[in-house]
Design a protein around this motif. Structure first.
Motif, mmCIF file in Angstrom:
data_model
loop_
_atom_site.group_PDB
_atom_site.id
_atom_site.type_symbol
_atom_site.label_atom_id
_atom_site.label_comp_id
_atom_site.label_asym_id
_atom_site.label_seq_id
_atom_site.Cartn_x
_atom_site.Cartn_y
_atom_site.Cartn_z
ATOM 1 N N HIS A 125 35.747 -7.984 -82.196
ATOM 2 C CA HIS A 125 35.970 -6.473 -82.021
ATOM 3 C C HIS A 125 37.343 -6.295 -81.364
ATOM 4 O O HIS A 125 37.359 -7.354 -79.988
ATOM 5 C CB HIS A 125 34.739 -6.008 -80.927
ATOM 6 C CG HIS A 125 33.129 -6.480 -82.007
ATOM 7 N ND1 HIS A 125 31.904 -5.578 -80.920
ATOM 8 C CD2 HIS A 125 32.967 -6.647 -83.055
ATOM 9 C CE1 HIS A 125 31.036 -5.554 -81.795
ATOM 10 N NE2 HIS A 125 31.440 -6.341 -83.399
ATOM 11 N N LEU A 126 37.796 -5.513 -81.666
ATOM 12 C CA LEU A 126 39.248 -5.740 -81.114
ATOM 13 C C LEU A 126 39.861 -4.264 -81.050
ATOM 14 O O LEU A 126 39.054 -3.315 -81.560
ATOM 15 C CB LEU A 126 40.414 -5.633 -82.691
ATOM 16 C CG LEU A 126 40.840 -7.259 -83.124
ATOM 17 C CD1 LEU A 126 41.365 -7.308 -84.439
ATOM 18 C CD2 LEU A 126 40.859 -8.218 -82.468
ATOM 19 N N TYR A 127 39.925 -4.641 -80.197
ATOM 20 C CA TYR A 127 40.579 -3.079 -79.460
ATOM 21 C C TYR A 127 41.653 -2.630 -78.922
ATOM 22 O O TYR A 127 42.615 -3.347 -77.540
ATOM 23 C CB TYR A 127 39.556 -2.729 -77.759
ATOM 24 C CG TYR A 127 38.391 -3.076 -78.292
ATOM 25 C CD1 TYR A 127 37.758 -1.737 -78.057
ATOM 26 C CD2 TYR A 127 37.372 -3.956 -77.696
ATOM 27 C CE1 TYR A 127 36.569 -1.895 -78.707
ATOM 28 C CE2 TYR A 127 36.442 -4.267 -77.930
ATOM 29 C CZ TYR A 127 35.294 -3.337 -78.293
ATOM 30 O OH TYR A 127 33.888 -3.283 -78.570
ATOM 31 N N ASN A 128 42.562 -1.951 -79.730
ATOM 32 C CA ASN A 128 44.435 -1.909 -79.479
ATOM 33 C C ASN A 128 44.835 -2.427 -79.689
ATOM 34 O O ASN A 128 45.928 -2.896 -79.418
ATOM 35 C CB ASN A 128 44.582 -1.392 -78.442
ATOM 36 C CG ASN A 128 43.661 0.139 -77.851
ATOM 37 O OD1 ASN A 128 43.405 1.126 -78.482
ATOM 38 N ND2 ASN A 128 43.236 0.458 -76.415
ATOM 39 N N GLY A 129 44.829 -3.654 -80.678
ATOM 40 C CA GLY A 129 45.495 -4.867 -80.607
ATOM 41 C C GLY A 129 45.613 -5.972 -79.400
ATOM 42 O O GLY A 129 46.616 -7.018 -79.786
ATOM 43 N N ASP A 130 45.196 -5.730 -78.534
ATOM 44 C CA ASP A 130 45.075 -6.392 -77.344
ATOM 45 C C ASP A 130 43.906 -7.040 -76.829
ATOM 46 O O ASP A 130 44.042 -8.034 -75.441
ATOM 47 C CB ASP A 130 46.581 -5.945 -76.135
ATOM 48 C CG ASP A 130 45.753 -4.512 -75.595
ATOM 49 O OD1 ASP A 130 44.734 -4.418 -75.982
ATOM 50 O OD2 ASP A 130 46.242 -4.458 -75.091
ATOM 51 N N THR A 131 42.809 -6.195 -76.890
ATOM 52 C CA THR A 131 41.961 -7.076 -75.926
ATOM 53 C C THR A 131 41.026 -7.141 -77.687
ATOM 54 O O THR A 131 41.073 -6.755 -77.927
ATOM 55 C CB THR A 131 41.141 -5.522 -75.654
ATOM 56 O OG1 THR A 131 41.803 -5.569 -74.195
ATOM 57 C CG2 THR A 131 39.256 -6.328 -74.661
ATOM 58 N N TYR A 163 48.554 -11.501 -74.557
ATOM 59 C CA TYR A 163 49.436 -11.896 -73.012
ATOM 60 C C TYR A 163 51.018 -12.732 -73.687
ATOM 61 O O TYR A 163 50.028 -13.352 -74.011
ATOM 62 C CB TYR A 163 48.746 -12.631 -71.574
ATOM 63 C CG TYR A 163 49.853 -12.011 -70.976
ATOM 64 C CD1 TYR A 163 50.041 -11.112 -69.987
ATOM 65 C CD2 TYR A 163 50.777 -13.255 -70.136
ATOM 66 C CE1 TYR A 163 51.203 -11.119 -69.499
ATOM 67 C CE2 TYR A 163 50.989 -13.547 -69.224
ATOM 68 C CZ TYR A 163 51.668 -12.272 -68.411
ATOM 69 O OH TYR A 163 52.565 -12.304 -67.560
ATOM 70 N N GLU A 164 51.811 -12.124 -73.617
ATOM 71 C CA GLU A 164 52.551 -12.773 -74.093
ATOM 72 C C GLU A 164 52.472 -13.343 -75.557
ATOM 73 O O GLU A 164 53.422 -14.108 -75.611
ATOM 74 C CB GLU A 164 53.590 -13.737 -72.819
ATOM 75 C CG GLU A 164 53.954 -12.971 -71.860
ATOM 76 C CD GLU A 164 54.865 -13.971 -70.996
ATOM 77 O OE1 GLU A 164 53.903 -15.103 -71.185
ATOM 78 O OE2 GLU A 164 54.984 -13.859 -70.232
#
Length: 218
Positions: A125-131, A163-164
């Motif tokens: 499950h993806l949230y905003n592309g960063d979680t 992250y990065e």
């Protein structure tokens, strides 16, 4: 007269649209100037993100099977939270290092070796592309310090952050069935075997005492 009117209309049209024509290049230049800034933090498509998560799963699986602790720690956050299958909660990279030393190293390790294969049950499950939240089960083989071997398929879930430009594990949770698992089954067999042995010993003692009493009575 018609010629003068036509000429006047054409002149008016030129004067009317001249400001718009002059403004067009300025608008284009502004858009061009802002384009590089907008593309600096480009977010990959969902499929690219899912492939990065698959690659991370494979790296962690290989590192665990090879007991490569440095590679494991390189793919987790500094304050990672790890809930183990035996109910321990370990926090941070140093906590994980100490836990592995306790379980797998030293003169009397609780676990001699472990191999695992992580299976996912659905796309993360993806949230905003960063979680991302990933979940599934694993097929694990353990060789314990006492020489016993067990196979177990616990459930697992993980929360990851990007992250990065790379995914890191922020939380990992193992869960085993407390009512039906190989360790409990082994204990049940041991208890049943112990009960049977005790019953047999009691029967033999009763038979021996019975014979002894009969001999005294004779």
């Amino acid at each position: 007269m018609p010629t003068r009117i036509t000429a006047a209309c054409l002149l008016a049209a030129v004067l009317l649209f001249q400001p718009l024509a002059n403004a067009a290049p300025a608008s284009t230049n502004a858009a061009s100037a802002s384009a590089p800034a907008a593309s600096i933090q480009a977010v990959p498509a969902d499929e690219a993100l899912h492939q990065q998560l698959r690659d991370l799963r494979d790296r962690m699986q290989t590192a665990l099977n090879q007991r490569d602790l440095n590679s494991l720690l390189d793919n987790v956050t500094d304050n990672v939270v790890f809930t183990t299958m035996n109910g321990d909660r370990v926090i941070g990279k140093e906590g994980i290092r100490q836990y592995f030393d306790t379980m797998l190293n030293g003169p009397n390790p609780l676990v001699r070796s472990v191999t695992t294969q992580f299976e996912v049950e659905a796309l993360s499950h993806l949230y905003n592309g960063d979680t991302a939240v990933a979940f599934g089960h694993s097929n694990d083989h353990y060789e314990l310090g006492n020489g016993q071997t067990i196979n177990v398929s616990p459930q697992w879930s993980a929360t990851l952050i990007r992250y990065e430009q790379r995914w890191l594990i922020a939380n990992f949770h193992y869960s085993a069935n407390i009512f039906d698992n190989p360790v409990l089954n082994a204990q049940r067999q041991w208890l049943l075997g112990g009960a049977a042995t005790a019953a047999l010993a009691a029967a033999l003692l009763g038979f021996w005492f019975g014979r002894r009493q009969r001999r005294k009575a004779a």
